[in-house]
Design an enzyme around this catalytic site. Sequence first.
Site, short mmCIF file in Angstrom:
data_model
loop_
_atom_site.label_atom_id
_atom_site.label_comp_id
_atom_site.label_asym_id
_atom_site.label_seq_id
_atom_site.Cartn_x
_atom_site.Cartn_y
_atom_site.Cartn_z
N PHE A 1 -37.13 13.82 -33.04
CA PHE A 1 -36.17 12.71 -33.07
C PHE A 1 -36.72 11.56 -33.91
O PHE A 1 -37.92 11.28 -33.90
CB PHE A 1 -35.91 12.21 -31.64
CG PHE A 1 -35.00 11.01 -31.58
CD1 PHE A 1 -33.63 11.17 -31.49
CD2 PHE A 1 -35.52 9.72 -31.63
CE1 PHE A 1 -32.80 10.06 -31.45
CE2 PHE A 1 -34.70 8.61 -31.57
CZ PHE A 1 -33.32 8.79 -31.48
N ASN B 1 -47.90 -4.88 -22.16
CA ASN B 1 -47.30 -5.18 -23.46
C ASN B 1 -46.45 -6.46 -23.43
O ASN B 1 -46.03 -6.96 -24.47
CB ASN B 1 -46.43 -4.01 -23.92
CG ASN B 1 -45.30 -3.72 -22.96
OD1 ASN B 1 -45.51 -3.62 -21.75
ND2 ASN B 1 -44.10 -3.59 -23.46
N ASP C 1 -38.16 -8.29 -20.88
CA ASP C 1 -38.47 -6.90 -21.23
C ASP C 1 -37.36 -6.02 -20.65
O ASP C 1 -36.55 -6.47 -19.83
CB ASP C 1 -39.83 -6.53 -20.62
CG ASP C 1 -40.21 -5.09 -20.89
OD1 ASP C 1 -39.99 -4.62 -22.02
OD2 ASP C 1 -40.72 -4.43 -19.97
N LYS D 1 -29.30 17.98 -30.48
CA LYS D 1 -28.74 16.98 -29.57
C LYS D 1 -29.04 15.60 -30.13
O LYS D 1 -30.02 15.40 -30.86
CB LYS D 1 -29.34 17.12 -28.17
CG LYS D 1 -30.81 16.75 -28.10
CD LYS D 1 -31.34 16.83 -26.69
CE LYS D 1 -32.82 16.40 -26.67
NZ LYS D 1 -33.43 16.51 -25.36
#
Length: 897
Positions: free
Chosen positions: A536, A790, A413, A560
Amino acid sequence: MKLDNLRENILNFIREKIGKSLPKNRKIFVNYNGTEPEALADPHFKKKRKKNFIKTSKYTIWNFLPKNLFEQFRRIAYFYFLINIIVIFAIPDPPSSPYTSIIPLAIVVLVTAIKQAYEDFLRHREDRKINESLTRVLKDGAFKDTKWKDVRVGDIVEITSGKMFPCDLVLLNSNSEDDVCYITTVNLDGETNLKEKSRPKNLQELDSEEKLSKFKAIILCDHPNTNLYQFKGKILLGQSEFPITNDNILLRGSCLKISPKVYGCAIYTGFDTKVMLNSKLKSNKMSCIEKKLNAFIIIFLIVLAVLTFFCYGLSFIYQNVYETHWYLKGSEPTYYKENRDLYNFIFLIYFMNLLNYIVPLSLYVTVEMQRFVGSKFIEWDLKLYDEETDMPAKANTSDLNEDLGQVEYLFSDKTGTLTKNEMIFKQFSIDNQVFEERHGKLYQVNKKKDEEIKDQKFARLWELMSLCHTVQIDLLDKTKYQASSPDEMCFIDFLHNLGIVFEGDKKISSNSKNKSRVINFQSKQNYYEILQILEFDSTRKRMSIIVKNNETNKYVLYCKGADSAILSKCIAGDVKTCETHIKDFGSKGWRTLALAYRELTSEEYEICEKNLLDAFNDIENRNEKIAEVYDEIESNLVLVGATAIEDKLQEDVAETLKSLRQSGIKIWVLTGDKTETAINISTSCQHFPQSAEKIFLTSMNDIDEIKNRMNSYLEKIKKTKIKNFALIVDGQTLGFIFHNDLDEVFAAICSDCDAVLGCRLSPAQKAQIVKLIKKSKTKPITAAIGDGANDVSMIQEAHIGFGLFGKEGNNAAKSSDFSFAKFKFLKRMLLFHGYLYYTRSAVLVQYFFLQKPRFCDLPSLFCFLERIFWNNIVQFYRFDFLQHNIDGSSHIVLWNF
C-alpha cells in the site's frame, strides 16, 4: 520556523570559519575497542563513541539556583523589590531595615523554588529510570546486561521480542526464517500497525555471538537528523559495500514484535536519536494572567514614582523645620547638615519605601496559594475520575489554571486520543446485497435466515480477504497474529469467526522459491504461493497480492483499497450499487474498502514480473517506474464488493468536539497516520462539520504548485463568506511550506477554516504547527492533547499540554501539564474548571489592584493635609499595612474558594 535550526546553523558557520566543518558522512566503527589500526588512526575515535544518556529535566544541581532565580525575577515586582533591597543596603542610615523587605521576598521566592524543584525532581526520577533500564550488549565475546545509558555508538546490541530499542540501530540479524523482523512505532508516529524491517541486502549471516565478535566494519551514514522516514548509509566490510536504507533501521522508542531476537549496531545514541531530536525540552510556561500582571505592575510602578516625587516635592515645605522650631534643634537626622544631597536622597527613599505597598508583592503569594489549592480541585473532582482504569485526573503544574478558560485552539492527536484503535468488522457488500456476521453465522442485513458460508457467491470474497494482507503469525505464540494494519487484523478476526483460519506463510518444501499462504477453510487446508506483494502507498491508495493456487495452478491478483482507487479500475461488476453501499457505510462513520480481482495467464504474470524487476533495478527513476508498473498491473479488475469497519471512538468524542467548537475553540487533528484513515476518523467523530468543503494540500513536492494551490484556496475562502472549509495537509507538503517561508500564507488559510487535519506528520512537525499558531499575529492561547511519546513535543510547545494515560505508556501524561484517562474529560476541564479558575483569578487580581492604590493614596493625602513631618506616621502605617496584607490576603483566598 526559521529559528528552529538556528543553533545548528551557527555552529556549522563557526566550524567552516575555523576550518573544522563536519565531514559529509558520520563514520561509525562497528565493534571496535580502540586498539585496531583504523581506530588508532582516527583522533576523534573516543568522541564518536557517544553514550546513550538522556535528560528531559530542566535543572541540575549546579544550574538550579541561577536558572530558577532568573526565571522568577522575570516578574517585574520581584525585580523591583530586589533593586529596592539593594538600594537600602547601599545607602547609609537607611529609612528602614532591609531585612523587613528581604523576608517577604525570600519567602515568596523560596516557596516557588521548592515547588519547581520538586516538579523537576520527578522528571529526574523518570530519566534515571529510563537511563538505568537494562539491555544486552556484546562485550568480550558474549552479550552482557548493560544499562541503556552505557550503550555507545558502534556497540552491537541484542533485543528480544516485546522489548524497546534503547537507541537507533542498524539491523544486523533477525532470528526468523526469512531474516526479517516486525516493529511497532506507536511512540514515534502514533501508528500501532506493524512495520517490516530487514538486514542490509547481501550482508553475511551474523546469527551467533562468535560471528558477531569477529564482525568489524565501518558504517558511513547521515549525521543525526529529525527525519523519521529517510536514511542513507552503507556498511564497509573489507572491499565490499552494503547499502543501508530506512528499511534496515530500528529507531529508539519502537518495539520489537514477532521475531524472538534481533541483533543491531548502535548508530545514534542519546540526544542524537531521532526520537530525542523530535522532542522538545520542557520550558517554563507562564499563564496569560501572569504575563498581564507584568504589564500592570509597570503601570503601578509609574504611579508609585508619581506619588513618591509628589510627596518628596511637598517635603521641601519642611526643609528648614529643624532651624525654625527651637524645640527640634539638636535632633537633626544624620547627614542633615553634613551632606544635604545625601539627606535628600535618603528622604526620597523614605517615601519610596513607605509607598511601595502599591506594588502588590503579596498578590503573587496569594495567587500561588490559590493555584496550589485550585489544582487539588482537579484531582478531587470525581467527574474526572475513570473507574475503568482507576485513574483520577492529575495536575502536574498549578501555574496554568487560569489558561484553561482561555483556550482558542486545540491540537489533538488521533490514534489513542480520539479513537481506541479497536476495529470491528460491521458489514460487507456483494452481489447487490449487504451482509453481516452474528455469533459466527452470516446473515443478510434485516434478514433472520442465515446464509451458507460455503455458497459459491462468497468464494472469491473469502479468498481475497484471507490472502490480500500482510498479517503474520507471532513466532513466540502461534495462536496470536501481528498485523501491519488494524484493518487487516479485523479481516482475519472476522474470517476466524466464520471458520476460515489464516495459518501463516510457510515453505511447502526446501526447493520452494516462494512461501505459500495457508488458509484453513472449515478444516480443509488450501495453499496459495505468494508471487508478488504490491504494498500500500498513499498515492495509489490500494495494495495487491499476486498468488498462484497450488491446486488449480491459476494466477490471480487480488486488490483492495479506497473506493476512489478501485472502482475506476473495474471493467466488470455492479459498480453503481457498490458505490451506493459504500456511501451508506461512510455516512455511519465506518471505514470502507473496495475489493476486486484479476485473473492472469502465466504469460501475463511473466511480463509483470519482468517489468517489476526492471523497475526495481532502475535506481535513478525507481519510484516512478514502480508506480507505472503497479498501475498497469492493477487494471482491468473485476469488482468483488466492499467492506465496512468501525474504528471505535473514545467515549463521547463527537459530543465533546461539538461542545468545544460551540464554545469558540478551533480544533485541529494532527496525526502520523495515513491520510485516508485520518479523514475517516475526522468524519466519524464529527471533527469535520457536515457542511464543510474539504480542501487538500497533500502529496505535493513542487513548490510552485504548492504556492498556486495555496493562493487559489486563500482567494476562494475570502470570496466565500458563508461556506465552511476543512483543510487536509500532509507532512510532505508541510515540509515544503515551512522550508520556503510560506508559513504565514498557510496560517492565514488555516485561520479561516473550521477544521484542520494534519496527516503523516512527524513529532517535530506537530510542534512546528503549534508554534506557528502560537506565534501568529493574534497570539491565541493554545492547548494540545495526546497519549504517546510522539505527542510530547506538541504538548510541551502548546501553552497548555494535556496527556492521556495511554495503552502504550504514559510518556505524554508525564510530560503534560494536566493528565487524565479519557478525551471526554477535556470538556469539563476547559468549560467548567477553566471558567471558574479564570473568573476567580480575575476577581482576585482586580481586588488587589483596587485595594493597593487606595491604601497608598490616603496616607499621601493625610500627610499633605496634616502638614506634619512624615517620619511620625511611618511606623504606624507600616504596621497597619502589614496587618492588612495578612488579613486581606487570607480572606480573599478563602472567599475565592
